[in-house]
Design a protein around this motif. Structure first.
Motif, mmCIF file in Angstrom:
data_model
loop_
_atom_site.group_PDB
_atom_site.id
_atom_site.type_symbol
_atom_site.label_atom_id
_atom_site.label_comp_id
_atom_site.label_asym_id
_atom_site.label_seq_id
_atom_site.Cartn_x
_atom_site.Cartn_y
_atom_site.Cartn_z
ATOM 1 N N GLY A 168 0.808 -1.206 0.000
ATOM 2 C CA GLY A 168 0.000 0.000 0.000
ATOM 3 C C GLY A 168 0.842 1.257 0.000
ATOM 4 O O GLY A 168 0.535 2.235 -0.698
ATOM 5 N N VAL A 169 1.937 1.250 0.779
ATOM 6 C CA VAL A 169 2.782 2.447 0.827
ATOM 7 C C VAL A 169 3.478 2.688 -0.509
ATOM 8 O O VAL A 169 3.678 3.837 -0.922
ATOM 9 C CB VAL A 169 3.816 2.346 1.967
ATOM 10 N N GLY A 225 5.085 2.042 12.487
ATOM 11 C CA GLY A 225 5.411 3.393 12.939
ATOM 12 C C GLY A 225 5.991 4.233 11.810
ATOM 13 O O GLY A 225 5.644 5.412 11.654
ATOM 14 N N VAL A 226 6.851 3.608 11.012
ATOM 15 C CA VAL A 226 7.425 4.319 9.874
ATOM 16 C C VAL A 226 6.362 4.591 8.804
ATOM 17 O O VAL A 226 6.393 5.611 8.126
ATOM 18 C CB VAL A 226 8.616 3.532 9.290
ATOM 19 N N VAL A 227 5.388 3.674 8.660
ATOM 20 C CA VAL A 227 4.265 3.913 7.748
ATOM 21 C C VAL A 227 3.527 5.183 8.140
ATOM 22 O O VAL A 227 3.223 6.039 7.285
ATOM 23 C CB VAL A 227 3.288 2.722 7.742
ATOM 24 N N VAL A 228 3.233 5.329 9.427
ATOM 25 C CA VAL A 228 2.507 6.510 9.901
ATOM 26 C C VAL A 228 3.300 7.781 9.599
ATOM 27 O O VAL A 228 2.747 8.775 9.101
ATOM 28 C CB VAL A 228 2.224 6.394 11.414
ATOM 29 N N VAL A 229 4.596 7.750 9.857
ATOM 30 C CA VAL A 229 5.436 8.924 9.581
ATOM 31 C C VAL A 229 5.465 9.215 8.086
ATOM 32 O O VAL A 229 5.310 10.370 7.656
ATOM 33 C CB VAL A 229 6.867 8.707 10.115
ATOM 34 N N GLY A 230 5.662 8.178 7.272
ATOM 35 C CA GLY A 230 5.738 8.379 5.821
ATOM 36 C C GLY A 230 4.455 8.926 5.238
ATOM 37 O O GLY A 230 4.479 9.831 4.388
ATOM 38 N N LEU A 231 3.318 8.410 5.686
ATOM 39 C CA LEU A 231 2.039 8.918 5.199
ATOM 40 C C LEU A 231 1.805 10.347 5.686
ATOM 41 O O LEU A 231 1.197 11.166 4.980
ATOM 42 C CB LEU A 231 0.903 8.012 5.652
ATOM 43 N N GLY A 232 2.314 10.667 6.887
ATOM 44 C CA GLY A 232 2.219 12.041 7.370
ATOM 45 C C GLY A 232 3.000 12.999 6.489
ATOM 46 O O GLY A 232 2.511 14.086 6.133
ATOM 47 N N GLY A 252 9.372 3.868 1.514
ATOM 48 C CA GLY A 252 10.166 2.742 1.039
ATOM 49 C C GLY A 252 10.825 1.988 2.182
ATOM 50 O O GLY A 252 10.906 0.755 2.165
ATOM 51 N N ALA A 253 11.289 2.726 3.181
ATOM 52 C CA ALA A 253 11.887 2.074 4.353
ATOM 53 C C ALA A 253 10.844 1.228 5.084
ATOM 54 O O ALA A 253 11.133 0.105 5.523
ATOM 55 C CB ALA A 253 12.472 3.126 5.291
ATOM 56 N N SER A 254 9.638 1.752 5.202
ATOM 57 C CA SER A 254 8.584 0.972 5.870
ATOM 58 C C SER A 254 8.269 -0.289 5.075
ATOM 59 O O SER A 254 8.030 -1.364 5.654
ATOM 60 C CB SER A 254 7.321 1.820 6.044
ATOM 61 N N TYR A 255 8.266 -0.181 3.757
ATOM 62 C CA TYR A 255 8.027 -1.352 2.901
ATOM 63 C C TYR A 255 9.075 -2.433 3.152
ATOM 64 O O TYR A 255 8.745 -3.618 3.333
ATOM 65 C CB TYR A 255 8.050 -0.918 1.433
ATOM 66 N N GLY A 256 10.352 -2.044 3.164
ATOM 67 C CA GLY A 256 11.414 -3.028 3.343
ATOM 68 C C GLY A 256 11.330 -3.740 4.680
ATOM 69 O O GLY A 256 11.470 -4.971 4.755
ATOM 70 N N ILE A 257 11.099 -2.984 5.754
ATOM 71 C CA ILE A 257 11.005 -3.603 7.087
ATOM 72 C C ILE A 257 9.764 -4.484 7.175
ATOM 73 O O ILE A 257 9.808 -5.606 7.694
ATOM 74 C CB ILE A 257 10.969 -2.519 8.176
ATOM 75 N N PHE A 269 -2.539 -2.251 -2.543
ATOM 76 C CA PHE A 269 -2.188 -1.748 -3.873
ATOM 77 C C PHE A 269 -3.392 -1.112 -4.567
ATOM 78 O O PHE A 269 -3.239 -0.423 -5.580
ATOM 79 C CB PHE A 269 -1.643 -2.896 -4.720
ATOM 80 N N LEU A 270 -4.578 -1.348 -4.016
ATOM 81 C CA LEU A 270 -5.790 -0.744 -4.581
ATOM 82 C C LEU A 270 -6.033 0.669 -4.065
ATOM 83 O O LEU A 270 -6.989 1.321 -4.492
ATOM 84 C CB LEU A 270 -7.001 -1.628 -4.258
ATOM 85 N N ILE A 271 -5.182 1.150 -3.178
ATOM 86 C CA ILE A 271 -5.370 2.487 -2.612
ATOM 87 C C ILE A 271 -5.484 3.567 -3.692
ATOM 88 O O ILE A 271 -6.389 4.415 -3.632
ATOM 89 C CB ILE A 271 -4.253 2.818 -1.607
#
Length: 404
Positions: free
Chosen positions: A233-234, A293-300, A322-327, A360-362
């Motif tokens: 999704g990210v 947590g990184v997802v929240v920051v990245g979307l922010g 991208g970092a959130s995706y990898g982790i 991925f449908l986002i």
């Protein structure tokens, strides 16, 4: 056995060819992404139509994941992975014929989705099995990291080369797909002779339904499932939503900017994976909590990008996402490989990836809602939703631990 089943006459570790196939099929799955703006402008398509072509890929991918995983558990990894390569070739051939009619893009993307789904379910499990004794003596979790890197490399390399050809080569709607056909065809050969660990062990009762039995475990439902949709999704937000939001802000460089975001997203996804290994903790969901947590920051950051129309901020957001995706990808696969039983690894891997691709449908959902809400509001809602998922995983972090 007279020799280690994983030894190769040429000295190549057996997991490498299986991982290579993941890269090739992943390449084909993502090469359409940088051409979204090209199709929109050259063919006069609406954002809804372009995102629908992007989304139909998931319609083919999810059933292939859910069916391909159990099939590979029952029949072996090779036949399912071979079908993945064959459908990847067919998908690129159909997409190369796209200039003959817009209608070809939909079946082309559908078939491509099928190929990626089959490969992710079967080849990911194959890499994991070939990364363990007696085929290899890598550290625990190596299979998850190797398949993650291979898949990410394909997802990133394909669109970057496609965008370069779209910028400087002739026939950008055709040439990238022809190149993929040429480099993928040898993939049928590299699978020959690879050992089939799932067929060497005593056969167990293979799952008869599409869903793995392990998917009903408490840990999968309460820890892995809430995090899974954010895996892809990210990425969809980073390189499908942000370029459209900033298309006017970057002037005539929208294709180059979209390509840069793809490179930043997957580059960060690969670079952060050693950290994901160190974060993994069998006694908690620490790695998944960090990922969310990184997802929240990245979307922010992405929400601020939409509010300010700042391309530089968009680049920062892509690195964080991208970092959130990898982790998330590595830690999710490690959780799956610990949860899965001996007879449903492929099936549970397929379920995990299927949940991942819900995200991925986002872009398609946001495009449909754009008539009622602006992008700032919709991206802010995603921040809240990701925060809720983070809270759920935190609540059940130590629930259903393997061996407990």
């Amino acid at each position: 056995m007279s020799q280690a089943p994983g030894s190769s006459r040429r000295g190549v570790a057996p997991w490498v060819p299986a991982a290579l196939v993941l890269t090739l099929v992943g390449w084909g799955g993502n090469q359409f992404t940088p051409l979204m703006l090209l199709y929109r402008d050259a063919l006069g398509l609406s954002s809804v139509t372009v995102n629908a072509v992007l989304g139909v890929y998931v319609v083919g991918l999810v059933p292939a994941l859910l069916l391909g995983g159990p099939a590979s558990d029952r029949l072996g990894r090779r036949p399912v992975t071979t079908w993945a390569v064959l459908t990847a070739l067919l998908g690129s051939a159909i997409m190369a014929a796209g200039p003959l009619g817009l209608w070809l893009l939909f079946p082309g993307r559908f078939v491509t989705g099928v190929s990626v789904g089959l490969a992710m379910a079967a080849a990911t499990s194959w890499v994991k099995e070939l990364s363990a004794p007696p085929f290899d003596h890598a550290a625990p979790g190596a299979g998850a990291r190797r398949s993650s890197v291979a898949l990410t490399a394909g997802f990133g390399l394909g669109p970057v080369l496609t965008a370069a050809m779209a910028e400087w080569a002739p026939a950008p709607e055709v040439l990238p797909y022809l190149l993929h056909l040429v480099i993928t065809l040898p993939g049928l050969l590299v699978l020959r002779g690879l050992p089939e660990p799932s067929l060497l062990s005593p056969r167990r009762a293979a799952p008869r339904s599409m869903a793995a039995r392990s998917a009903r475990s408490v840990r999968f439902l309460r820890v892995v499932a809430p995090a899974a949709p954010w895996v892809f999704g990210v990425n969809a937000v980073s390189f499908a939503v942000v370029p459209l939001v900033l298309s006017s802000a970057v002037g005539g460089h929208d294709l180059a900017y979209a390509t840069l975001l793809i490179a930043l997203t997957f580059g960060a996804g690969v670079a952060v994976q050693p950290l994901a290994r160190r974060l993994d903790d069998r006694a908690s969901a620490r790695a998944l909590l960090v990922a969310l947590g990184v997802v929240v920051v990245g979307l922010g950051v992405t929400t601020l990008t939409a509010a300010t129309a700042n391309p530089w901020l968009g680049m920062v957001g892509s690195v964080v996402l991208g970092a959130s995706y990898g982790i998330n990808l590595v830690s999710g696969l490690q959780e799956v490989q610990r949860i899965a039983g001996p007879d449903d690894l492929g099936a549970l891997t397929g379920v995990f990836y299927a949940l991942g691709y819900v995200g991925f449908l986002i872009p398609t959902v946001l495009a449909l809602l754009a008539g009622w809400f602006d992008h700032v509001t919709m991206l802010a809602a995603l921040v809240v939703l990701a925060g809720v998922c983070l809270a759920v995983v935190a609540r059940f972090s130590r629930t259903g631990l393997p061996g407990s």
